[in-house]
Design a protein around this motif. Structure first.
Motif, PDB file in Angstrom:
ATOM      1  N   ARG A   1     -70.711 -22.083   6.224  1.00 23.69           N
ATOM      2  CA  ARG A   1     -70.616 -21.428   7.531  1.00 23.69           C
ATOM      3  C   ARG A   1     -71.105 -19.979   7.491  1.00 23.69           C
ATOM      4  NH1 ARG A   1     -66.473 -18.363   8.944  1.00 23.69           N
ATOM      5  NH2 ARG A   1     -65.217 -19.253   7.268  1.00 23.69           N
ATOM      6  N   ARG A   2     -70.733 -19.255   6.449  1.00 22.03           N
ATOM      7  CA  ARG A   2     -71.083 -17.830   6.411  1.00 22.03           C
ATOM      8  C   ARG A   2     -72.586 -17.619   6.239  1.00 22.03           C
ATOM      9  NH1 ARG A   2     -65.896 -17.468   3.985  1.00 22.03           N
ATOM     10  NH2 ARG A   2     -66.673 -17.629   1.860  1.00 22.03           N
ATOM     11  N   THR A   3     -73.240 -18.486   5.479  1.00 23.86           N
ATOM     12  CA  THR A   3     -74.687 -18.351   5.308  1.00 23.86           C
ATOM     13  C   THR A   3     -75.412 -18.651   6.615  1.00 23.86           C
ATOM     14  OG1 THR A   3     -74.540 -18.938   2.968  1.00 23.86           O
ATOM     15  CG2 THR A   3     -76.697 -19.135   4.010  1.00 23.86           C
ATOM     16  N   SER A   4     -74.945 -19.661   7.340  1.00 25.36           N
ATOM     17  CA  SER A   4     -75.551 -19.971   8.640  1.00 25.36           C
ATOM     18  C   SER A   4     -75.382 -18.810   9.608  1.00 25.36           C
ATOM     19  CB  SER A   4     -74.918 -21.237   9.228  1.00 25.36           C
ATOM     20  OG  SER A   4     -75.196 -22.362   8.435  1.00 25.36           O
ATOM     21  N   GLN A   5     -74.205 -18.199   9.581  1.00 21.97           N
ATOM     22  CA  GLN A   5     -73.968 -17.050  10.459  1.00 21.97           C
ATOM     23  C   GLN A   5     -74.841 -15.868  10.057  1.00 21.97           C
ATOM     24  OE1 GLN A   5     -69.730 -16.325  10.331  1.00 21.97           O
ATOM     25  NE2 GLN A   5     -69.232 -18.311  11.241  1.00 21.97           N
ATOM     26  N   PHE A   6     -74.985 -15.650   8.748  1.00 14.50           N
ATOM     27  CA  PHE A   6     -75.841 -14.563   8.272  1.00 14.50           C
ATOM     28  C   PHE A   6     -77.272 -14.733   8.772  1.00 14.50           C
ATOM     29  CE2 PHE A   6     -79.125 -13.377   5.249  1.00 14.50           C
ATOM     30  CZ  PHE A   6     -78.910 -12.007   5.132  1.00 14.50           C
TER      31      PHE A   6
ATOM     32  N   ALA B   1     -65.410 -13.750  15.510  1.00 13.85           N
ATOM     33  CA  ALA B   1     -65.479 -14.741  14.424  1.00 13.85           C
ATOM     34  C   ALA B   1     -66.702 -14.513  13.553  1.00 13.85           C
ATOM     35  CB  ALA B   1     -65.497 -16.155  15.006  1.00 13.85           C
ATOM     36  N   VAL B   2     -67.852 -14.199  14.179  1.00 17.21           N
ATOM     37  CA  VAL B   2     -69.077 -13.951  13.425  1.00 17.21           C
ATOM     38  C   VAL B   2     -68.952 -12.653  12.626  1.00 17.21           C
ATOM     39  CG1 VAL B   2     -71.558 -13.503  13.611  1.00 17.21           C
ATOM     40  CG2 VAL B   2     -70.491 -15.247  15.045  1.00 17.21           C
ATOM     41  N   SER B   3     -68.363 -11.628  13.230  1.00 21.10           N
ATOM     42  CA  SER B   3     -68.163 -10.360  12.518  1.00 21.10           C
ATOM     43  C   SER B   3     -67.270 -10.553  11.301  1.00 21.10           C
ATOM     44  CB  SER B   3     -67.537  -9.320  13.464  1.00 21.10           C
ATOM     45  OG  SER B   3     -68.416  -8.993  14.511  1.00 21.10           O
ATOM     46  N   MET B   4     -66.211 -11.343  11.469  1.00 23.90           N
ATOM     47  CA  MET B   4     -65.305 -11.601  10.348  1.00 23.90           C
ATOM     48  C   MET B   4     -66.010 -12.382   9.244  1.00 23.90           C
ATOM     49  SD  MET B   4     -61.604 -13.553  10.349  1.00 23.90           S
ATOM     50  CE  MET B   4     -60.959 -12.383  11.555  1.00 23.90           C
ATOM     51  N   GLY B   5     -66.826 -13.378   9.624  1.00 28.09           N
ATOM     52  CA  GLY B   5     -67.559 -14.145   8.624  1.00 28.09           C
ATOM     53  C   GLY B   5     -68.516 -13.275   7.829  1.00 28.09           C
ATOM     54  N   LEU B   6     -69.186 -12.362   8.517  1.00 32.33           N
ATOM     55  CA  LEU B   6     -70.105 -11.452   7.828  1.00 32.33           C
ATOM     56  C   LEU B   6     -69.341 -10.549   6.874  1.00 32.33           C
ATOM     57  CD1 LEU B   6     -72.839 -10.115   7.345  1.00 32.33           C
ATOM     58  CD2 LEU B   6     -72.443  -8.734   9.402  1.00 32.33           C
ATOM     59  N   GLN B   7     -68.196 -10.037   7.308  1.00 31.89           N
ATOM     60  CA  GLN B   7     -67.400  -9.157   6.452  1.00 31.89           C
ATOM     61  C   GLN B   7     -66.932  -9.894   5.205  1.00 31.89           C
ATOM     62  OE1 GLN B   7     -66.786  -5.679   7.053  1.00 31.89           O
ATOM     63  NE2 GLN B   7     -66.396  -6.022   4.868  1.00 31.89           N
ATOM     64  N   GLN B   8     -66.530 -11.142   5.375  1.00 29.19           N
ATOM     65  CA  GLN B   8     -66.090 -11.942   4.224  1.00 29.19           C
ATOM     66  C   GLN B   8     -67.239 -12.172   3.244  1.00 29.19           C
ATOM     67  OE1 GLN B   8     -64.579 -15.378   6.272  1.00 29.19           O
ATOM     68  NE2 GLN B   8     -62.492 -14.558   6.473  1.00 29.19           N
ATOM     69  N   LEU B   9     -68.429 -12.426   3.779  1.00 24.54           N
ATOM     70  CA  LEU B   9     -69.590 -12.636   2.913  1.00 24.54           C
ATOM     71  C   LEU B   9     -69.916 -11.357   2.160  1.00 24.54           C
ATOM     72  CD1 LEU B   9     -71.931 -14.417   1.950  1.00 24.54           C
ATOM     73  CD2 LEU B   9     -73.213 -13.715   3.990  1.00 24.54           C
ATOM     74  N   GLU B  10     -69.882 -10.231   2.828  1.00 28.19           N
ATOM     75  CA  GLU B  10     -70.161  -8.945   2.169  1.00 28.19           C
ATOM     76  C   GLU B  10     -69.105  -8.629   1.117  1.00 28.19           C
ATOM     77  OE1 GLU B  10     -72.637  -6.435   5.532  1.00 28.19           O
ATOM     78  OE2 GLU B  10     -70.447  -6.540   5.708  1.00 28.19           O
ATOM     79  N   ASP B  11     -67.858  -8.979   1.404  1.00 31.89           N
ATOM     80  CA  ASP B  11     -66.785  -8.748   0.425  1.00 31.89           C
ATOM     81  C   ASP B  11     -67.019  -9.599  -0.824  1.00 31.89           C
ATOM     82  OD1 ASP B  11     -65.578  -6.972   2.130  1.00 31.89           O
ATOM     83  OD2 ASP B  11     -64.083  -8.396   2.887  1.00 31.89           O
ATOM     84  N   GLU B  12     -67.457 -10.851  -0.622  1.00 29.06           N
ATOM     85  CA  GLU B  12     -67.735 -11.727  -1.768  1.00 29.06           C
ATOM     86  C   GLU B  12     -68.881 -11.189  -2.616  1.00 29.06           C
ATOM     87  OE1 GLU B  12     -68.531 -15.655  -0.453  1.00 29.06           O
ATOM     88  OE2 GLU B  12     -66.478 -16.065   0.220  1.00 29.06           O
ATOM     89  N   LEU B  13     -69.899 -10.661  -1.970  1.00 28.11           N
ATOM     90  CA  LEU B  13     -71.071 -10.162  -2.686  1.00 28.11           C
ATOM     91  C   LEU B  13     -70.864  -8.749  -3.213  1.00 28.11           C
ATOM     92  CD1 LEU B  13     -73.852 -11.483  -0.273  1.00 28.11           C
ATOM     93  CD2 LEU B  13     -73.247 -12.405  -2.514  1.00 28.11           C
ATOM     94  N   GLY B  14     -69.899  -8.032  -2.648  1.00 30.01           N
ATOM     95  CA  GLY B  14     -69.599  -6.682  -3.109  1.00 30.01           C
ATOM     96  C   GLY B  14     -70.573  -5.633  -2.636  1.00 30.01           C
ATOM     97  N   THR B  15     -71.276  -5.909  -1.523  1.00 31.67           N
ATOM     98  CA  THR B  15     -72.236  -4.937  -1.008  1.00 31.67           C
ATOM     99  C   THR B  15     -72.534  -5.224   0.460  1.00 31.67           C
ATOM    100  OG1 THR B  15     -74.421  -3.941  -1.359  1.00 31.67           O
ATOM    101  CG2 THR B  15     -74.257  -6.313  -1.651  1.00 31.67           C
ATOM    102  N   PRO B  16     -72.828  -4.195   1.256  1.00 31.12           N
ATOM    103  CA  PRO B  16     -73.193  -4.441   2.658  1.00 31.12           C
ATOM    104  C   PRO B  16     -74.545  -5.155   2.752  1.00 31.12           C
ATOM    105  CG  PRO B  16     -72.566  -2.144   2.307  1.00 31.12           C
ATOM    106  CD  PRO B  16     -72.726  -2.761   0.956  1.00 31.12           C
TER     107      PRO B  16
END
Length: 302
Positions: free
Chosen positions: A10-15, A37-52
């Motif tokens: 889901r997060r990659t599709s949103q990205f 929901a999209v903003s939260m998904g992006l934030q979670q993806l950035e948190d996983e990757l450790g970078t904006p």
């Protein structure tokens, strides 16, 4: 979209939606979710990757360098999902879907149309998109998954990546041409210095051509030529050269058509450069029936 949902998280599709719309609100509309929901998904993806992945502003979002890298791999994942669905469908019902081919102007108007006739007969339910242009324009479309195959001349740096596969076809020589009334056309031989000094017409945004021309003339102690007119249409190029005191350099596949239009070959004292022609595709697409057939047939006609 169905294939994308089956394979991408889901997060990659949103990205991808955010990157391609440049705006979180528009991305939410595109994929049918709420903006929070999209903003939260992006934030979670950035948190996983450790970078904006994006720099935010009131006008939208701009990808960071990390975002650009993630986008390239996300495009490959999305394209792999599409190819997987096509290959499964080919096994179940025979091939349908769309084959998207990008090709240089010389190839799109000469060798490729007969090949597409064979493919259409073999796969009658297949839709074929043939996009003509210069290699530099088409490479970006191919890299981001908007093309399945790219047939182009010259080295294309972004495609020197493990996920891409390339097949060498041939080397094509460049040929100098002009209207019969051009002053150089009456010469028994034309030197490189005379050729360089003439006004040129060429193809629009053809950076590969400009690079090769600059390197070639530099090796002979000459400055780059002056290109006074550029177009993305062969007919417009030949008509302009016929009506003006300009010359043009075209690849050998275009020569017969240019001769029919009334241009003549300039008798140079030495040959110009040659450009390697390759087919580019993704490894994951190599087993798809239409793509395999295209590669086989294009080898037969070149």
């Amino acid at each position: 979209m169905k294939a994308e949902k089956s394979f991408l998280n889901r997060r990659t599709s949103q990205f991808l939606a955010i990157y391609e719309t440049g705006n979180i609100r528009d991305a939410a509309v595109t994929i049918g979710l709420t903006q929070p929901a999209v903003s939260m998904g992006l934030q979670q993806l950035e948190d996983e990757l450790g970078t904006p992945l994006f720099n935010r502003s009131v006008k939208g979002v701009v990808p960071t360098s990390a975002g650009k890298i993630y986008y390239r791999y996300a495009c490959n994942l999305r394209q792999s999902a599409i190819y997987a669905a096509q290959e499964i469908e080919e096994q179940v019902r025979g091939h349908s879907g769309t084959l998207r081919i990008g090709a240089g102007l010389a190839w799109a108007s000469t060798f490729i149309p007969p090949v597409l006739v064979h493919i259409k007969k073999k796969f009658p339910n297949l839709t074929i998109d043939l996009v003509a242009g210069v290699a530099d324009q088409l490479a970006e479309k191919f890299e981001t998954g908007k093309l399945d195959l790219l047939l182009a001349a010259g080295p294309i740096e972004p495609l020197a990546s493990p996920e891409f596969l390339s097949y060498f076809l041939t080397n094509i020589p460049m040929v100098a041409m002009a209207d019969p009334s051009h002053s150089l056309a009456s010469h028994k031989t034309v030197s490189l210095k005379q050729l360089q000094a003439a006004e040129w017409a060429g193809f629009y945004e053809d950076d590969t051509f400009v690079y090769h021309a600059t390197q070639f003339f530099a090796l002979h102690g000459l400055n780059p030529p002056t290109i006074s007119m550029r177009t993305n249409a062969i007919a417009a190029l030949t008509e302009f050269v016929k009506s003006t005191e300009t010359i043009t350099l075209v690849s050998s596949p275009i020569v017969p058509r240019s001769l029919e239009a009334g241009l003549v070959i300039l008798p140079l004292t030495e040959p110009l450069w040659e450009i390697p022609v390759k087919i580019h595709l993704r490894h994951v697409a190599a087993q798809l029936g239409p793509i395999k057939m295209f590669i086989d047939k294009i080898h037969e006609v070149i």
